[in-house]
Design a protein around this motif. Structure first.
Motif, PDB file in Angstrom:
ATOM      1  N   PHE A  65       0.839  -1.200   0.000  1.00  0.00           N
ATOM      2  CA  PHE A  65       0.000   0.000   0.000  1.00  0.00           C
ATOM      3  C   PHE A  65       0.874   1.250   0.000  1.00  0.00           C
ATOM      4  N   ARG A  66       1.938   1.221   0.761  1.00  0.00           N
ATOM      5  CA  ARG A  66       2.881   2.345   0.789  1.00  0.00           C
ATOM      6  C   ARG A  66       3.449   2.595  -0.599  1.00  0.00           C
ATOM      7  N   PHE A  67       3.874   1.509  -1.265  1.00  0.00           N
ATOM      8  CA  PHE A  67       4.411   1.629  -2.621  1.00  0.00           C
ATOM      9  C   PHE A  67       3.365   2.250  -3.550  1.00  0.00           C
ATOM     10  N   TYR A  68       2.136   1.748  -3.467  1.00  0.00           N
ATOM     11  CA  TYR A  68       1.047   2.252  -4.316  1.00  0.00           C
ATOM     12  C   TYR A  68       0.781   3.736  -4.074  1.00  0.00           C
ATOM     13  N   PRO A 114       7.648   1.282 -13.916  1.00  0.00           N
ATOM     14  CA  PRO A 114       7.420   1.121 -15.359  1.00  0.00           C
ATOM     15  C   PRO A 114       5.964   1.280 -15.785  1.00  0.00           C
ATOM     16  N   THR A 115       5.037   0.630 -15.087  1.00  0.00           N
ATOM     17  CA  THR A 115       3.618   0.748 -15.470  1.00  0.00           C
ATOM     18  C   THR A 115       3.126   2.173 -15.295  1.00  0.00           C
ATOM     19  N   ASN A 116       3.542   2.825 -14.224  1.00  0.00           N
ATOM     20  CA  ASN A 116       3.146   4.214 -13.992  1.00  0.00           C
ATOM     21  C   ASN A 116       3.628   5.104 -15.138  1.00  0.00           C
ATOM     22  N   LEU A 117       4.874   4.921 -15.542  1.00  0.00           N
ATOM     23  CA  LEU A 117       5.423   5.720 -16.635  1.00  0.00           C
ATOM     24  C   LEU A 117       4.688   5.434 -17.942  1.00  0.00           C
ATOM     25  N   ALA A 118       4.381   4.180 -18.200  1.00  0.00           N
ATOM     26  CA  ALA A 118       3.668   3.822 -19.425  1.00  0.00           C
ATOM     27  C   ALA A 118       2.270   4.452 -19.445  1.00  0.00           C
ATOM     28  N   TYR A 119       1.568   4.383 -18.328  1.00  0.00           N
ATOM     29  CA  TYR A 119       0.209   4.930 -18.235  1.00  0.00           C
ATOM     30  C   TYR A 119       0.225   6.440 -18.439  1.00  0.00           C
ATOM     31  N   MET A 169       0.743  -3.392 -10.391  1.00  0.00           N
ATOM     32  CA  MET A 169       2.036  -2.771 -10.112  1.00  0.00           C
ATOM     33  C   MET A 169       2.234  -2.605  -8.607  1.00  0.00           C
ATOM     34  N   GLY A 170       1.193  -2.109  -7.922  1.00  0.00           N
ATOM     35  CA  GLY A 170       1.283  -1.933  -6.477  1.00  0.00           C
ATOM     36  C   GLY A 170       1.404  -3.247  -5.742  1.00  0.00           C
ATOM     37  N   TRP A 171       0.651  -4.237  -6.194  1.00  0.00           N
ATOM     38  CA  TRP A 171       0.684  -5.550  -5.552  1.00  0.00           C
ATOM     39  C   TRP A 171       2.067  -6.185  -5.643  1.00  0.00           C
ATOM     40  N   ARG A 172       2.686  -6.058  -6.815  1.00  0.00           N
ATOM     41  CA  ARG A 172       4.014  -6.654  -7.027  1.00  0.00           C
ATOM     42  C   ARG A 172       5.140  -5.716  -6.607  1.00  0.00           C
TER      43      ARG A 172
END
Length: 229
Positions: free
Chosen positions: A46-49, A116-121, A220-223
Motif C-alpha cells: 500500500f505504501r508503494f502504491y 514502469p507501469t506508472n510511466l507507461a500509463y 504494479m502496487g501488488w508486485r
C-alpha cells in the motif's frame, strides 16, 4: 412487443462501461483490491502504491489541464481546470496524510523512481492529451475518475479492519467524489451527441486502454514493481 430497450437507446457512457465489464470484474477480483477490505494487503504494498499514485497525479493533472485547454465550451473549461487543481490539492492532502503515517517526507516521495507501469500509463495519457482531439482525451481520462468511484462504492459496503485502507475507501466511495464523477459522465454524454460513429469508437478505444492501465496500476502496487534492469 418487448419492453427491453434497444442498445441504441443506451447513453454513450453506458456503452463505454459495458465495453469494460470484464476489466472491471478483474479489478474487483484483484488481490490488491480484495486486500483493502479484508485487511490482508501488506502495508508495504500500500505504501508503494500511494507513492506511485502521488507521482501519477502530477501527470494526470497535466492531462486534465490540457483537456481544459482543448474544451470547446466554458463549462468544460472551468470543470477540467477545477479538477486539475483538485488532482494536485485534494488528493495530495490524502496522500500526505498517508505519508505522515509512513514517516515519509515530500522529498523522499519526489525522489522515488516512477515505476514502469506508472510511466507507461502517464506517457499514454499525455500523448493523447497533446496529440488527439478533445473527445478522445475525455475517453482517456475518464477511467481514472469512474473506476475509482465504482471501486470505492463497492468497497464501502464492506469496510476494512485497517484504518489506513478504510480512509482510502471512504474517500473514493464518498458522495463528494461521486458528484465529481457524475459531472464528468454528464459532460461525456453531452459531447457524444455531436460525435460521429468513428469519433465515438476512437474515444472508446482510449477508454478501454486506460481501463486496462487501471488494472495494471493495482497489479504494479501488488508486485511493488521495479525496473527489471
Amino acid at each position: 412487443m418487448s419492453d427491453t430497450p434497444s442498445p441504441l437507446s443506451r447513453s454513450f457512457t453506458e456503452e463505454l462501461w459495458g465495453g469494460i465489464a470484464s476489466i472491471f470484474e478483474a479489478i474487483l477480483a484483484h488481490p490488491f483490491i480484495r486486500g483493502l477490505t479484508d485487511g490482508t494487503l501488506p502495508e508495504e504494498a500500500f505504501r508503494f502504491y500511494v507513492i506511485q499514485d502521488a507521482l501519477y497525479l502530477r501527470d494526470y493533472a497535466r492531462a486534465l489541464a490540457l483537456a481544459a485547454a482543448k474544451a470547446p465550451q466554458e463549462q468544460a473549461i472551468a470543470m477540467f481546470c477545477h479538477h486539475a487543481a483538485g488532482a494536485i490539492e485534494v488528493e495530495r492532502q490524502l496522500h500526505e496524510s498517508f505519508f505522515r503515517d509512513f514517516g515519509l517526507t515530500e522529498q523522499q516521495v519526489r525522489a522515488t523512481p516512477v515505476a514502469p507501469t506508472n510511466l507507461a500509463y502517464t506517457s499514454y495519457l499525455l500523448r493523447v492529451a497533446y496529440a488527439e482531439p478533445f473527445h478522445e482525451l475525455v475517453g482517456a481520462v475518464l477511467p481514472c475518475y469512474w473506476i475509482y468511484q465504482e471501486v470505492g462504492t463497492r468497497l464501502a459496503t464492506r469496510g476494512s479492519p485497517n484504518p489506513l485502507y478504510r480512509r482510502w475507501i471512504e474517500t473514493y466511495g464518498g458522495e463528494e467524489f461521486g458528484r465529481v464523477v457524475r459531472e464528468v459522465l454528464q459532460l461525456t454524454d453531452r459531447i457524444a451527441e455531436a460525435l460521429t460513429p468513428a469519433q465515438r469508437a476512437a474515444a472508446a478505444r482510449h477508454f478501454v486502454t486506460t481501463s486496462r492501465y487501471e488494472w495494471m496500476f493495482w497489479e504494479m502496487g501488488w508486485r511493488m514493481e521495479r525496473w527489471p534492469v
